[in-house]
Design an enzyme around this catalytic site. Structure first.
Site, PDB file in Angstrom:
ATOM      1  N   ASP A  34      38.723  -7.306 -22.777  1.00 58.84           N
ATOM      2  CA  ASP A  34      38.405  -8.585 -23.409  1.00 58.84           C
ATOM      3  C   ASP A  34      37.483  -9.478 -22.578  1.00 58.84           C
ATOM      4  OD1 ASP A  34      40.113  -9.274 -21.404  1.00 58.84           O
ATOM      5  OD2 ASP A  34      41.464 -10.484 -22.639  1.00 58.84           O
ATOM      6  N   HIS A 238      17.353   8.610  -8.271  1.00 54.86           N
ATOM      7  CA  HIS A 238      18.102   7.442  -8.735  1.00 54.86           C
ATOM      8  C   HIS A 238      19.461   7.349  -8.036  1.00 54.86           C
ATOM      9  CE1 HIS A 238      15.642   7.231 -12.745  1.00 54.86           C
ATOM     10  NE2 HIS A 238      14.976   6.784 -11.695  1.00 54.86           N
ATOM     11  N   ASP A 255      14.558   1.102  -2.905  1.00 50.96           N
ATOM     12  CA  ASP A 255      13.874   0.820  -4.170  1.00 50.96           C
ATOM     13  C   ASP A 255      14.682  -0.281  -4.845  1.00 50.96           C
ATOM     14  OD1 ASP A 255      12.785   0.764  -6.721  1.00 50.96           O
ATOM     15  OD2 ASP A 255      12.580   2.937  -6.879  1.00 50.96           O
ATOM     16  N   ASP A 266       9.619  -4.610  -8.839  1.00 44.71           N
ATOM     17  CA  ASP A 266      10.012  -3.214  -8.603  1.00 44.71           C
ATOM     18  C   ASP A 266       9.262  -2.738  -7.360  1.00 44.71           C
ATOM     19  OD1 ASP A 266      10.861  -0.613  -8.776  1.00 44.71           O
ATOM     20  OD2 ASP A 266       9.988  -0.195 -10.735  1.00 44.71           O
ATOM     21  N   HIS A 345       7.923  13.029 -10.327  1.00 44.49           N
ATOM     22  CA  HIS A 345       7.881  11.916 -11.284  1.00 44.49           C
ATOM     23  C   HIS A 345       6.457  11.402 -11.450  1.00 44.49           C
ATOM     24  CE1 HIS A 345       7.483   9.087  -7.898  1.00 44.49           C
ATOM     25  NE2 HIS A 345       8.482   9.739  -7.314  1.00 44.49           N
ATOM     26  N   HIS A 349       4.447   2.923 -13.934  1.00 44.28           N
ATOM     27  CA  HIS A 349       4.767   2.492 -15.286  1.00 44.28           C
ATOM     28  C   HIS A 349       4.447   1.012 -15.416  1.00 44.28           C
ATOM     29  CE1 HIS A 349       8.349   0.671 -13.443  1.00 44.28           C
ATOM     30  NE2 HIS A 349       8.526   1.830 -12.826  1.00 44.28           N
ATOM     31  N   HIS A 356      10.735  -0.694 -16.929  1.00 47.87           N
ATOM     32  CA  HIS A 356       9.792   0.238 -17.547  1.00 47.87           C
ATOM     33  C   HIS A 356       9.334  -0.440 -18.825  1.00 47.87           C
ATOM     34  CE1 HIS A 356      10.345   4.044 -15.134  1.00 47.87           C
ATOM     35  NE2 HIS A 356      11.235   3.221 -14.619  1.00 47.87           N
ATOM     36  N   GLU A 380       3.670   4.291  -7.371  1.00 46.35           N
ATOM     37  CA  GLU A 380       4.797   4.749  -6.557  1.00 46.35           C
ATOM     38  C   GLU A 380       4.849   6.260  -6.366  1.00 46.35           C
ATOM     39  OE1 GLU A 380       8.601   4.457  -8.706  1.00 46.35           O
ATOM     40  OE2 GLU A 380       7.513   3.377 -10.274  1.00 46.35           O
ATOM     41  N   TYR A 384       9.589  14.505  -1.844  1.00 47.60           N
ATOM     42  CA  TYR A 384      11.023  14.685  -1.670  1.00 47.60           C
ATOM     43  C   TYR A 384      11.291  16.167  -1.410  1.00 47.60           C
ATOM     44  CZ  TYR A 384      10.262  10.530  -4.500  1.00 47.60           C
ATOM     45  OH  TYR A 384       9.761   9.365  -5.004  1.00 47.60           O
ATOM     46  N   ARG A 408       9.106   7.414  -0.644  1.00 47.81           N
ATOM     47  CA  ARG A 408       8.386   6.803  -1.772  1.00 47.81           C
ATOM     48  C   ARG A 408       7.874   5.446  -1.314  1.00 47.81           C
ATOM     49  NH1 ARG A 408      11.921   7.505  -5.228  1.00 47.81           N
ATOM     50  NH2 ARG A 408      13.011   5.516  -5.459  1.00 47.81           N
ATOM     51  N   GLU A 410       6.087   2.016  -3.104  1.00 50.33           N
ATOM     52  CA  GLU A 410       5.813   1.456  -4.436  1.00 50.33           C
ATOM     53  C   GLU A 410       5.379   0.000  -4.339  1.00 50.33           C
ATOM     54  OE1 GLU A 410       8.156   0.895  -8.711  1.00 50.33           O
ATOM     55  OE2 GLU A 410       9.291   1.149  -6.847  1.00 50.33           O
TER      56      GLU A 410
END
Length: 441
Positions: A34, A238, A255, A266, A345, A349, A356, A380, A384, A408, A410
């Site tokens: 709730d 991620h 990140d 970002d 990747h 974006h 995104h 970015e 890896y 990375r 970015e």
């Protein structure tokens, strides 16, 4: 801002002509049976209205004689407001948000048909609210059945989200102002994180320090779950557990960015937990940085969107071949996507109300749309090399010294009339800066 929301609605109504566009608010989400999660408005709905409550519908009907902009909202309710907070209500929806007419949300079935029956088509995005989907579909079917007798009515439904992409792709001056604020707060948090990171600390400590700055500086909070990934965790794109204790020879990939008035930053930086990169870390870092700089150079007005990804991909592939981590012709490796073993990747974006962000990338002939002044894009690239990496047939094995390294870098980049602007330039990224981080506190 009210005048800007009005201008946005006018632009959309000019585009839909005799159509009617219907936008639903985001739903509430409940935890612990709730208790509601903090509310986050649907981005298209917010872009057009600035209205930040659930259980609302916005209707744009440029063909209607009196009411081109209509809101359906929750009415005032003292008892419910005592528990869940104040509501705008019907009258303020008109006074504060510029609606030509406003109704209680309970009157949607009764009042909506008058704004739809004379439209030539509907614009609506299915999939966010099942009950509203069924209501819109049933109304459209009823009107379609009457078309032979009436000679008018909506004969088609187009996706409202696709409609909005052409408008949200280019940022206004006020949008850029809010994005700059989000980026400035995020930059401060990143620089603080660099200054306090050291062996023995836990990833979540760094996350906590950064997110403390987000809120302390007036941001809504993280724009997305913060990634604070040390050692081999940086090879998980991620990764959000953020619970590992950092060691001397680790790299730390952060990140993270904040949301300010729903506009997002970002940013990613990767740096040594200790004082220096190892030789392998340094080599790969320099390669990723070179790829990022070349990709940023390709973010120019008129250049096809994918040029910056192509630039990064080629640079990284050439470097991996030179290091002996990939084998073969660079062109063939790129064509066969062999680089995806280490760079899996895209290079970036759009960024804005959504991390995104909305924006069509290709034309109907499959060519890439060009960058336009006012676009904001992340850049970015990364490399890896997972600890358990297994090469494809015909590709070389990877020595242990390379394994477990994830990097990375970015930045958020604005396309200008003459080139680009790196909005995140306040966060350093050179090798020298990464190895002398205390001065950035």
């Amino acid at each position: 801002m009210n005048s800007e929301y009005q201008q946005r609605r006018q632009a959309v109504m000019a585009a839909i002509g005799q159509g009617t566009a219907i936008f639903g608010s985001a739903p509430t989400a409940v935890m612990h049976n709730d208790v509601e999660h903090p509310f986050r408005q649907n981005s298209d709905f917010f872009y057009l209205t600035g209205f930040n409550e659930p259980d609302a519908i916005a209707v744009l009907a440029p063909h209607h004689e009196e009411h081109q902009f209509v809101l359906f909202v929750r009415p005032k309710d003292k008892e419910k407001e005592t528990w869940s907070g104040y509501r705008t209500g019907i009258e303020l929806a008109k006074q504060k948000y510029g609606a030509h007419e406003a109704y209680p949300i309970e009157e949607l079935a009764e009042k909506l048909p008058q704004y739809v029956e004379n439209a030539d088509r509907l614009y609506y995005h299915f999939g966010d609210d099942g009950r509203l989907d069924q209501h819109i579909l049933a109304l459209w079917r009823r009107l379609l059945a009457k078309y032979p007798k009436r000679g008018r009515g909506p004969v088609a439904i187009e996706d409202g989200r696709l409609l909005m992409q052409q408008f949200r792709r280019v940022k206004s001056a006020s949008e850029l102002e809010q994005m700059r604020k989000a980026i400035a707060i995020s930059a401060k948090a990143h620089n603080h994180a660099m200054a306090i990171t050291q062996p023995g600390r836990y990833e979540y400590e760094i996350q906590a320090e950064m997110e403390h700055i987000f809120r302390l500086e007036g941001a809504l909070g993280p724009a997305y779950p913060s990634i604070v990934a040390s050692g081999a965790n940086a090879c998980i794109l991620h990764y959000i557990e953020n619970d590992r204790q950092m060691q001397t020879n680790d790299l730390l990939l952060i990140d993270a960015g904040c949301a300010y008035n729903y506009y997002n930053a970002d940013i990613t930086r990767t740096f040594p937990v200790g004082e220096r990169f190892t030789s392998e870390q340094r080599i790969l870092y320099e390669l990723v940085l070179e790829a990022q700089l070349k990709a940023i150079d390709a973010v120019q007005p008129g250049r096809p969107f994918n040029d910056f990804h192509d630039a990064a991909t080629r640079t990284i592939t050439e470097g991996l071949v030179e290091l002996g981590l990939l084998k073969g012709s660079v062109d063939t490796l790129i064509e066969e996507k062999k680089h995806k073993a280490f760079f899996m990747h895209g290079t970036g974006h759009f960024l804005g109300l959504d991390v995104h962000d909305s924006g069509t990338l290709r034309n109907s002939d499959k060519t890439w749309k060009p960058f336009t002044p006012g676009n904001v894009v992340t850049v970015e690239p990364g490399i890896y090399i997972a600890p358990d990496y297994e090469p494809e047939e015909g590709q070389p094995d990877v020595e242990q010294r390379w394994r477990g390294i994830g990097i990375r870098i970015e930045d958020d980049v604005l396309v200008t009339q003459t080139g680009h602007e790196i909005l995140t330039a306040a966060v350093p990224k050179s090798i020298a800066a990464m190895e002398s981080r205390a001065e950035y506190a």
